[in-house]
Write a protein that holds these residues in place. Structure first.
Motif, PDB file in Angstrom:
ATOM      1  N   SER A 388     -39.630  75.659  62.177  1.00  0.00           N
ATOM      2  CA  SER A 388     -38.686  74.839  62.936  1.00  0.00           C
ATOM      3  C   SER A 388     -37.641  75.722  63.596  1.00  0.00           C
ATOM      4  O   SER A 388     -37.307  75.556  64.775  1.00  0.00           O
ATOM      5  CB  SER A 388     -37.998  73.820  62.023  1.00  0.00           C
ATOM      6  N   LYS A 393     -36.823  73.772  66.873  1.00  0.00           N
ATOM      7  CA  LYS A 393     -36.877  72.336  66.612  1.00  0.00           C
ATOM      8  C   LYS A 393     -36.036  71.997  65.387  1.00  0.00           C
ATOM      9  O   LYS A 393     -35.628  72.879  64.634  1.00  0.00           O
ATOM     10  CB  LYS A 393     -38.330  71.881  66.391  1.00  0.00           C
ATOM     11  N   ALA A 425     -48.440  72.215  62.794  1.00  0.00           N
ATOM     12  CA  ALA A 425     -47.830  70.884  62.693  1.00  0.00           C
ATOM     13  C   ALA A 425     -46.440  70.863  63.313  1.00  0.00           C
ATOM     14  O   ALA A 425     -46.080  69.918  64.025  1.00  0.00           O
ATOM     15  CB  ALA A 425     -47.760  70.465  61.217  1.00  0.00           C
ATOM     16  N   ILE A 428     -46.664  70.928  67.114  1.00  0.00           N
ATOM     17  CA  ILE A 428     -47.179  69.686  67.700  1.00  0.00           C
ATOM     18  C   ILE A 428     -46.213  68.514  67.503  1.00  0.00           C
ATOM     19  O   ILE A 428     -46.137  67.624  68.351  1.00  0.00           O
ATOM     20  CB  ILE A 428     -48.562  69.356  67.092  1.00  0.00           C
ATOM     21  N   ALA A 429     -45.468  68.512  66.396  1.00  0.00           N
ATOM     22  CA  ALA A 429     -44.619  67.362  66.044  1.00  0.00           C
ATOM     23  C   ALA A 429     -43.659  66.987  67.172  1.00  0.00           C
ATOM     24  O   ALA A 429     -43.037  67.853  67.779  1.00  0.00           O
ATOM     25  CB  ALA A 429     -43.838  67.668  64.768  1.00  0.00           C
ATOM     26  N   GLU A 430     -43.544  65.683  67.414  1.00  0.00           N
ATOM     27  CA  GLU A 430     -42.660  65.185  68.474  1.00  0.00           C
ATOM     28  C   GLU A 430     -41.440  64.467  67.923  1.00  0.00           C
ATOM     29  O   GLU A 430     -40.582  64.020  68.681  1.00  0.00           O
ATOM     30  CB  GLU A 430     -43.445  64.236  69.396  1.00  0.00           C
ATOM     31  N   VAL A 434     -42.842  65.661  60.100  1.00  0.00           N
ATOM     32  CA  VAL A 434     -44.256  66.037  60.238  1.00  0.00           C
ATOM     33  C   VAL A 434     -45.090  64.833  59.805  1.00  0.00           C
ATOM     34  O   VAL A 434     -44.974  64.359  58.672  1.00  0.00           O
ATOM     35  CB  VAL A 434     -44.597  67.263  59.374  1.00  0.00           C
ATOM     36  N   ARG A 435     -45.916  64.339  60.735  1.00  0.00           N
ATOM     37  CA  ARG A 435     -46.734  63.159  60.461  1.00  0.00           C
ATOM     38  C   ARG A 435     -48.206  63.534  60.424  1.00  0.00           C
ATOM     39  O   ARG A 435     -48.579  64.636  60.801  1.00  0.00           O
ATOM     40  CB  ARG A 435     -46.468  62.091  61.525  1.00  0.00           C
ATOM     41  N   GLU A 437     -50.702  62.750  62.199  1.00  0.00           N
ATOM     42  CA  GLU A 437     -51.331  63.136  63.462  1.00  0.00           C
ATOM     43  C   GLU A 437     -50.975  64.561  63.885  1.00  0.00           C
ATOM     44  O   GLU A 437     -51.585  65.108  64.803  1.00  0.00           O
ATOM     45  CB  GLU A 437     -50.961  62.149  64.573  1.00  0.00           C
ATOM     46  N   ASP A 438     -49.983  65.159  63.229  1.00  0.00           N
ATOM     47  CA  ASP A 438     -49.589  66.539  63.544  1.00  0.00           C
ATOM     48  C   ASP A 438     -50.411  67.578  62.778  1.00  0.00           C
ATOM     49  O   ASP A 438     -50.388  68.760  63.117  1.00  0.00           O
ATOM     50  CB  ASP A 438     -48.099  66.753  63.219  1.00  0.00           C
TER      51      ASP A 438
END
Length: 500
Positions: A388, A393, A425, A428-430, A434-435, A437-438
């Motif tokens: 991060s 991020k 992850a 990719i995380a938006e 962290v979910r 889909e990441d």
């Protein structure tokens, strides 16, 4: 002209305003103890506003709860309700102030305001209420509430002072939280990080680290066993950087990564004219590591010829540069590592038995990640924070379903694979979490497959249901496709509790 005159009364009010703000600024700047700061600040606010009671909340970013850090002159019931059943952002009056970043001033009969949804708060019998958001860097970090239980007419200038005071209070909360987070991170590192960033609470790893502590200053050769990605180099660094040699060189050699024809000259160096292109003398890695430590990773990747030369270094602390007949003496500690079964390699004549015993004086075996499952959440959060910061991020959480995947996945690539997974992850995380889909699809897919019921009965049931789906529920056609007697199919459907 008379309008421009500053009367003694105006001057007194200005001085009072500056004095109050100065006192608040001094109070919030004197410590990083958040509770002590906010208790002193609340005392000042109640005093200069002339109100009966107050509360200062801070927002927990993880749970979005409003945590009452400081409160004064509230009933025991209200205090118990606020501390045991915390208001969340968006709930009740204070939660709405936090969510919408808007102050609320109620001049009379405040307890009757429908925005107060907590019964215990309504029972406080509030007349006047002032609720103000506390902000730092344009983000709401808390809420300040000033309350009276009797009719009260506020001085508008004092309200302006209160609004101005929220700025240093918000910054004080932000600074104190940053300090607290740093302190907690340090404690976590002290608790789980032994030596060079080795994060663990695993009993197996604690046993390894106990051995490491005992051998840091032992000159004997050390052989570290472990699957790829288990942290063999970290252990070697832990040994070196906690020893008396910590200020001396630590040289890493990945033996399997260097072509055999280059590895000898890399390790031992060469003299001018030793071969075509050797225009000057070159110092090798053994010589560069003199007085320090050399770490030979994947030592099993050495050729038989180099194994003989390494054995000479271990036996006499001397070697010959390529093209030289003059021995070079060195004082080095050798730490070797492998992910292969060297005893099996000895039997197959791939590894020299005498070299094995020279290297294997002290043996350290690292457990794979699947045998230290309790470390996975620690490592995942550590890598999340690390990447991060690296990519700029502000990812703060790992969702429960992601943690479920991480903890139950087998990790054939061990810590290195987990690190790579968390890096991907984070990139990719938006959101700030962290979910699922990441996470790389292959990891989620393998995890989902591992959770399937793979008994023959369940696989048969799944197959029958697929065939029924293909036939649109036509059981005669399905029985023909399955090669079953219709009566047999009927019995199976009944045993599976599927309508026949």
């Amino acid at each position: 002209m008379a309008k421009d005159l500053i009367t003694p009364q105006i001057l007194e009010k200005q001085n009072k305003k500056l004095s109050i703000l100065y006192e608040i600024a001094l109070t919030v700047g004197k410590s990083l103890d958040l509770k002590a700061i906010l208790e002193d600040v609340l005392e000042l606010i109640i005093d200069f506003m002339g109100v009966d009671s107050g509360v200062i909340y801070i927002i927990n970013d993880e749970t979005l709860e409003l945590v009452p850090i400081s409160f004064k002159n509230l009933s025991d019931e209200a205090v118990r309700d606020l501390t045991e059943n915390k208001v969340k952002v968006g709930e009740c009056m204070c939660g709405n102030i936090a969510q919408f970043d808007k102050e609320v001033i109620i001049l009379e009969k405040a307890s009757n305001d429908p925005r107060f949804t907590r019964d215990e708060i309504k029972k406080e019998g509030m007349e006047f209420y002032a609720g103000l958001p506390l902000k730092a860097k344009r983000k709401v970090v808390g809420v300040l509430c000033a309350i009276t239980h009797v009719p009260y007419v506020p001085d508008m200038e004092l309200l302006d002072i209160l609004r101005t005071a929220t700025v240093p209070i918000g910054l004080a909360i932000e600074n104190a939280l940053l300090f607290e987070n740093t302190r907690k991170e340090t404690e976590e590192q002290n608790k789980y990080s032994n030596f060079q960033g080795i994060i663990t609470s695993s009993s197996k790893m604690m046993d390894v680290l106990n051995i490491v502590r005992k051998v840091t200053d032992v000159p004997s050769s050390i052989l570290i066993y472990g699957e790829s990605g288990t942290g063999k180099e970290l252990i070697a660094k832990a040994i070196h950087f906690n020893s008396m040699k910590k200020d001396k060189p630590f040289i890493v050699v990945h033996c399997a990564a260097i072509p055999e024809n280059l590895l000898e000259s890399e390790l031992f160096g060469y003299v001018k004219g030793a071969f075509t292109g050797a225009y000057t003398d070159k110092k090798g890695l053994f010589e560069a590591a003199d007085s320090g430590t050399i770490f030979l990773d994947e030592v099993d990747g050495m050729s038989k010829n180099l194994q003989v030369k390494l054995l000479r270094v271990l036996q006499g602390s001397t070697f010959f540069k390529v093209g030289s007949t003059r021995p070079v003496a060195v004082d080095i500690r050798i730490i070797a590592a492998t992910n292969e079964d060297l005893e099996a390699s000895i039997k197959s004549k791939k590894f020299r038995e005498d070299l094995y015993y020279r290297l294997n004086v002290i043996r350290i075996s690292l457990p794979p990640l699947r045998e230290r499952v309790g470390d996975i959440p620690l490592l995942a959060r550590y890598f999340m924070d690390k990447f991060s910061k690296k990519v700029g991020k502000n990812i703060r959480r790992i969702s429960e379903d992601v943690m479920d995947v991480l903890v139950n996945y087998a990790w054939p690539g061990n810590i290195r694979e987990l690190e790579n997974t968390m890096e991907a992850a984070v990139v990719i995380a938006e959101t700030d979490e962290v979910r699922k889909e990441d996470i790389p699809l292959e990891i989620v897919t393998r995890f989902d497959a591992s959770k399937r019921d793979l008994t023959l009965k369940n696989l048969e049931k799944e197959h029958i249901l697929k065939v029924l789906n293909l036939t649109g529920g036509n059981k005669k056609r399905a029985s023909r496709m399955l090669g079953l007697d219709p009566a047999t199919l009927w019995r199976k459907l009944k045993s599976y509790q599927i309508p026949a």
